[in-house]
Design an enzyme around this catalytic site. Structure first.
Site, PDB file in Angstrom:
ATOM      1  N   LYS A 108       0.842  -1.211   0.000  1.00 19.16           N
ATOM      2  CA  LYS A 108       0.000   0.000   0.000  1.00 19.16           C
ATOM      3  C   LYS A 108       0.868   1.248   0.000  1.00 19.16           C
ATOM      4  O   LYS A 108       0.632   2.184  -0.767  1.00 19.16           O
ATOM      5  CB  LYS A 108      -0.896   0.034   1.242  1.00 19.16           C
ATOM      6  CG  LYS A 108      -2.166  -0.783   1.127  1.00 19.16           C
ATOM      7  CD  LYS A 108      -2.891  -0.847   2.465  1.00 19.16           C
ATOM      8  CE  LYS A 108      -3.943  -1.935   2.451  1.00 19.16           C
ATOM      9  NZ  LYS A 108      -4.444  -2.278   3.782  1.00 19.16           N
ATOM     10  N   GLN A 166      -5.464  -1.071   9.566  1.00 17.05           N
ATOM     11  CA  GLN A 166      -5.401  -2.433   9.035  1.00 17.05           C
ATOM     12  C   GLN A 166      -6.095  -3.415   9.987  1.00 17.05           C
ATOM     13  O   GLN A 166      -5.857  -3.402  11.189  1.00 17.05           O
ATOM     14  CB  GLN A 166      -3.931  -2.833   8.826  1.00 17.05           C
ATOM     15  CG  GLN A 166      -3.720  -4.189   8.185  1.00 17.05           C
ATOM     16  CD  GLN A 166      -4.227  -4.271   6.749  1.00 17.05           C
ATOM     17  OE1 GLN A 166      -4.149  -3.304   5.995  1.00 17.05           O
ATOM     18  NE2 GLN A 166      -4.757  -5.421   6.374  1.00 17.05           N
ATOM     19  N   ASP A 168     -11.674   3.152   3.815  1.00 18.35           N
ATOM     20  CA  ASP A 168     -12.105   1.753   3.797  1.00 18.35           C
ATOM     21  C   ASP A 168     -13.627   1.634   3.671  1.00 18.35           C
ATOM     22  O   ASP A 168     -14.146   0.566   3.336  1.00 18.35           O
ATOM     23  CB  ASP A 168     -11.693   1.060   5.103  1.00 18.35           C
ATOM     24  CG  ASP A 168     -10.451   0.204   4.949  1.00 18.35           C
ATOM     25  OD1 ASP A 168     -10.224  -0.322   3.845  1.00 18.35           O
ATOM     26  OD2 ASP A 168      -9.715   0.059   5.944  1.00 18.35           O
TER      27      ASP A 168
HETATM   28  N1  GUN Z   1      -7.840  -6.519   6.134  1.00 21.11           N
HETATM   29  C1  GUN Z   1      -8.212  -7.285   5.082  1.00 21.11           C
HETATM   30  N2  GUN Z   1      -8.784  -6.510   4.140  1.00 21.11           N
HETATM   31  C2  GUN Z   1      -8.779  -5.260   4.608  1.00 21.11           C
HETATM   32  C3  GUN Z   1      -9.231  -4.020   4.083  1.00 21.11           C
HETATM   33  O1  GUN Z   1      -9.770  -3.903   2.975  1.00 21.11           O
HETATM   34  N3  GUN Z   1      -9.026  -2.933   4.871  1.00 21.11           N
HETATM   35  C4  GUN Z   1      -8.448  -3.017   6.086  1.00 21.11           C
HETATM   36  N4  GUN Z   1      -8.307  -1.904   6.786  1.00 21.11           N
HETATM   37  N5  GUN Z   1      -8.019  -4.145   6.600  1.00 21.11           N
HETATM   38  C5  GUN Z   1      -8.181  -5.256   5.858  1.00 21.11           C
END
Ligand code: GUN
Length: 291
Positions: free
Chosen positions: A53, A97, A120
């Site tokens: 990311k 996350q 998100d």
């Molecule tokens: N963990 C697995 N997928 C995601 C996501 O799309 N966003 C976040 N913040 N954590 C995750």
């Protein structure tokens, strides 16, 4: 006949290139989008995601802020960090996350994020806005799936869609997005009776269960479009939730794993960060990045 392979990797690369162009245009106005990613603990898969990311955020010309906290971080400290990021004008998007260590209340943490910075789309306000057809931030993985489906099928109106999985991250928002596009949507899950028969009704089949090669070829309606959200580590390597080998001769089109939905998630995170930045500056939403 064999299914067309939906190249999410190429689609995502094109999307990031478009985003980079828009970021460059914002730079002329003195605006630089910023994305803050918060990682609590040392989950190895999460570390991999967070690293890529950060790299892709910088590649499109955005500012990347990474906050790595120990697994033992008390909730008040995490909430204090989120409050600082909420107040920081250089931060347009905040992502915490998941999963979080067990002692942290996931809902409380997510709902502490300013909704307009919730890239998100997990904040309860954004969930409610999506469900009621109001302008929202939309979860990245289902947004990426929707882009691939529209690209493949055009208008989704009247299509029968089955979503396997009811998570807040994928299944439920995926169903909302398909419904918004006038598909007829069924959400299936572990308690669904005769899942294979239900799947055989689907023009669009989205698998988001997290079980390796769970969906078999003889569950698929001939010619259906199959979106495989699964990323499962097995001894044979990474596999999806769909048994790709048996699905290939039946489906009309299918996303591979890896190289299908996966790359779309980060591209859509950057798309959401761009959208959040535009909104924060009173500019119109960038074209084609929101549902
Ligand atoms: N963990 C697995 N997928 C995601 C996501 O799309 N966003 C976040 N913040 N954590 C995750």
């Amino acid at each position: 006949m064999t299914a067309a392979i939906i190249d999410g990797k190429a689609f995502a690369a094109g999307l990031r290139a478009r985003i980079a162009t828009e970021v460059a245009a914002l730079a002329d106005r003195g605006i630089k989008p910023g994305l803050a990613v918060v990682l609590v603990g040392e989950d190895p898969a999460s570390q991999v995601y967070v690293r890529s990311k950060g790299r892709m955020t910088v590649e499109v010309g955005m500012a990347s802020f990474e906050h790595r906290l120990p697994a033992t971080t008390p909730e008040v400290e995490l909430l204090a960090l989120i409050a600082r990021l909420n107040a920081d004008p250089a931060v347009n998007g905040i992502l915490v996350q998941l999963p979080l260590p067990r002692h942290l209340n996931e809902a409380a943490v997510i709902n502490a994020i300013a909704p307009e910075k919730d890239v998100d789309g997990f904040h309860i306000l954004n969930v409610g806005r999506l469900a009621t057809g109001q302008r929202a931030m939309v979860p990245c993985t289902p947004l990426g799936c929707l882009m691939l489906l529209r690209d493949r099928l055009g208008d989704l109106a009247g299509k029968r869609a089955v979503v396997i999985g009811r998570s807040n991250i994928v299944g439920k928002p995926m169903a909302q997005l398909l419904l918004r596009d006038n598909a007829t949507v069924t959400v299936a899950h572990s308690r669904t009776a005769d899942l294979p028969a239900l799947c055989r009704e689907a023009d669009i089949l989205v698998a988001a269960v997290g079980r390796a090669e769970f969906v078999k070829g003889n569950w698929i309606r001939p010619g259906a479009t199959v979106i495989d959200v699964g990323i499962n580590r097995t001894e044979a390597g990474l596999v999806g939730d769909v048994d790709f080998t048996s699905a290939l001769p039946v489906a009309g089109a299918i996303t591979p794993v890896p190289g299908g939905v996966g790359p779309m998630t980060i591209a859509c995170l950057l798309a959401n960060t761009l959208t959040a930045t535009a909104r924060a500056n009173g500019l119109p939403d960038p074209e084609g990045l929101t549902p």
